[in-house]
Design a protein around this motif. Structure first.
Motif, PDB file in Angstrom:
ATOM      1  N   GLY A 223       0.842  -1.014   0.150  1.00  0.00           N
ATOM      2  CA  GLY A 223      -0.054  -0.189  -0.631  1.00  0.00           C
ATOM      3  C   GLY A 223       1.043   1.329  -0.467  1.00  0.00           C
ATOM      4  N   PRO A 224       0.559   2.484  -0.081  1.00  0.00           N
ATOM      5  CA  PRO A 224       1.085   3.552   0.452  1.00  0.00           C
ATOM      6  C   PRO A 224       1.431   3.800   1.015  1.00  0.00           C
ATOM      7  CG  PRO A 224      -1.514   4.202   0.851  1.00  0.00           C
ATOM      8  CD  PRO A 224      -1.634   2.904  -0.180  1.00  0.00           C
TER       9      PRO A 224
ATOM     10  N   THR B 245       5.264  -2.652   2.466  1.00  0.00           N
ATOM     11  CA  THR B 245       6.082  -1.968   0.391  1.00  0.00           C
ATOM     12  C   THR B 245       4.819  -1.549   0.098  1.00  0.00           C
ATOM     13  OG1 THR B 245       7.345  -3.003  -0.231  1.00  0.00           O
ATOM     14  CG2 THR B 245       5.667  -4.274   0.141  1.00  0.00           C
ATOM     15  N   GLY B 246       5.943  -1.076  -1.698  1.00  0.00           N
ATOM     16  CA  GLY B 246       5.204  -0.427  -2.107  1.00  0.00           C
ATOM     17  C   GLY B 246       5.253  -0.066  -3.423  1.00  0.00           C
ATOM     18  N   LEU B 247       4.544   0.002  -3.989  1.00  0.00           N
ATOM     19  CA  LEU B 247       5.354   1.340  -5.497  1.00  0.00           C
ATOM     20  C   LEU B 247       6.837   2.196  -5.294  1.00  0.00           C
ATOM     21  CD1 LEU B 247       3.058   1.986  -7.931  1.00  0.00           C
ATOM     22  CD2 LEU B 247       3.984  -0.468  -8.320  1.00  0.00           C
TER      23      LEU B 247
ATOM     24  N   LEU C  61      -0.958  -6.765  -8.569  1.00  0.00           N
ATOM     25  CA  LEU C  61       0.178  -5.999  -8.862  1.00  0.00           C
ATOM     26  C   LEU C  61       0.356  -5.800  -7.655  1.00  0.00           C
ATOM     27  CD1 LEU C  61       1.542  -3.066  -9.681  1.00  0.00           C
ATOM     28  CD2 LEU C  61      -0.836  -1.767  -8.741  1.00  0.00           C
ATOM     29  N   ASP C  62      -0.410  -6.390  -5.994  1.00  0.00           N
ATOM     30  CA  ASP C  62       0.733  -6.391  -4.728  1.00  0.00           C
ATOM     31  C   ASP C  62       1.141  -7.830  -4.898  1.00  0.00           C
ATOM     32  OD1 ASP C  62      -1.392  -4.719  -4.340  1.00  0.00           O
ATOM     33  OD2 ASP C  62      -2.382  -5.612  -2.733  1.00  0.00           O
ATOM     34  N   LEU C  63       0.759  -8.614  -5.597  1.00  0.00           N
ATOM     35  CA  LEU C  63       1.591  -9.652  -5.847  1.00  0.00           C
ATOM     36  C   LEU C  63       3.420  -9.730  -6.713  1.00  0.00           C
ATOM     37  CD1 LEU C  63      -0.883 -12.930  -6.185  1.00  0.00           C
ATOM     38  CD2 LEU C  63       0.331 -12.476  -4.642  1.00  0.00           C
ATOM     39  N   ALA C  64       3.186  -8.660  -7.500  1.00  0.00           N
ATOM     40  CA  ALA C  64       4.228  -7.834  -8.367  1.00  0.00           C
ATOM     41  C   ALA C  64       5.102  -7.450  -7.304  1.00  0.00           C
ATOM     42  CB  ALA C  64       3.817  -7.396  -9.477  1.00  0.00           C
TER      43      ALA C  64
END
Length: 163
Positions: free
Chosen positions: A92-93, A115-117, A146-149
């Motif tokens: 998440g953010p 964690t996040g982008l 996207l979470d898994l990646a």
């Protein structure tokens, strides 16, 4: 998003159980190498703007142990407790303090993440503005794939940041 929460509630306890020996060792190392409480609580804003006390292991940057904990991100292991409690998500953010200028209404629609982008794209030298853009992109486009990646790429990002 029910699937995301189910995923968090399935994976976080397993990760917590696997990380428990490391968490206990790092907590003991922090306790032995510098005075003060082993866990530090900092107020952060969660889902719907609810504040919570985010726990991290104390990292005294003046000690080798503290620097190692911070560089390896082992100081963040207690965040898994917050995922289980529903205050955070695995992805998440970034969790922000109350009143932070970036704590917009859109950001409060999702749980902050461990964690996040922002974690996998450019850490540690990422300017705040870019981190905020990545967080907003995640909020607008998040889904379990996207979470898994992101989760799959997080260990390599942490290891790369250590070097």
């Amino acid at each position: 998003m029910p699937a995301k929460r189910i995923f968090d509630l399935t994976v976080a306890p397993v990760l917590l159980l696997l990380a428990l020996p490391v968490l206990l060792l790092t907590a003991a190392a922090a306790a032995v190498t510098s005075p003060g409480p082993v866990l530090v609580r900092r107020t952060r804003t969660g889902l719907a703007g609810r504040p919570f006390g985010l726990l991290t292991l104390r990292t005294d940057h003046r000690t080798a142990t503290g620097r190692l904990l911070r560089r390896s991100r082992l100081d963040l292991l207690p965040h898994l407790f917050h995922v289980v409690r529903g205050e955070m998500s695995l992805v998440g953010p970034c969790a922000l303090p109350p009143g932070h200028p970036s704590a917009t209404r859109v950001r409060l629609l999702v749980r902050p993440g461990i964690t996040g982008l922002w974690q996998i794209r450019g850490r540690p030298g990422l300017p705040w503005e870019e981190m905020e853009i990545l967080d907003l992109h995640y909020i607008e486009h998040h889904w379990l794939g996207l979470d898994l990646a992101i989760l799959a790429r997080t260990p390599a990002a942490v290891l790369a940041a250590r070097g």
